[in-house]
Enzyme design. Sequence first.
Site, PDB file in Angstrom:
ATOM      1  N   GLY A  79       0.845  -1.186   0.000  1.00 16.44           N
ATOM      2  CA  GLY A  79       0.000   0.000   0.000  1.00 16.44           C
ATOM      3  C   GLY A  79       0.877   1.231   0.000  1.00 16.44           C
ATOM      4  O   GLY A  79       2.064   1.162   0.351  1.00 16.44           O
TER       5      GLY A  79
ATOM      6  N   CYS B 134       6.742  -0.141   6.852  1.00 14.31           N
ATOM      7  CA  CYS B 134       6.281   1.059   6.150  1.00 14.31           C
ATOM      8  C   CYS B 134       7.411   1.601   5.289  1.00 14.31           C
ATOM      9  O   CYS B 134       8.548   1.693   5.758  1.00 14.31           O
ATOM     10  CB  CYS B 134       5.848   2.103   7.180  1.00 14.31           C
TER      11      CYS B 134
ATOM     12  N   HIS C  65      -2.066   7.087   7.599  1.00 15.37           N
ATOM     13  CA  HIS C  65      -1.191   8.059   6.934  1.00 15.37           C
ATOM     14  C   HIS C  65      -1.964   9.333   6.556  1.00 15.37           C
ATOM     15  O   HIS C  65      -1.393  10.424   6.542  1.00 15.37           O
ATOM     16  CB  HIS C  65      -0.589   7.465   5.658  1.00 15.37           C
TER      17      HIS C  65
END
Length: 178
Positions: A49, A101, A147
């Site tokens: 993602g 991440c 985010h």
Amino acid sequence: MSILKVARIAHPVLRSPAKPVPRSAFKNPLFQKLVDDMRETMYEYEGVGLAAPQVHESLRLAVIEVGGHDGRAKAEVPFMVLVNPVITPLGEETVTGWEGCLSIPDLRGIVPRLARLKLEALDRHGKPYALEADGFFARVIQHECDHLDGGVYLDRMQGMRSLTFIKEFEDHIHHDEE
Ligand SMILES: [Zn+2]
């Protein structure tokens, strides 16, 4: 298409709430190019993602695709675009799992997340959709939506004891779990 530069934590764009995507954006070729570039960037860095603030665009926009990048296996979650997403919990159950991440390179940690949720969002053309998600898919949705509110997974960890470098994860943890 272009590979975009990924912001790393401490860049202010990652800590600012992102702005809603306006209706006028969908017909804008620059917006459509941003979506395509985010897809390329996610593939390039083997993410599952990517949220727009991670590529220095303070917009409520994210892309997700789980599996299938290399063309060998069918995608677990086919490529999807989340514009102005809203999450509604389905029940109170939470589950823990590993997250990493692209904005916090080389690290992983255990993060509690809602086990099940409803996602309502617009697609890249502004068409509304809704779906229910659980498991890893629900985890990725929550990670990307954080985010958009200036959050990262570190904020959600219950402590730092599980924080690990990816190399040490592979050496010491990954094998224990098999
Ligand atoms: Zn992230």
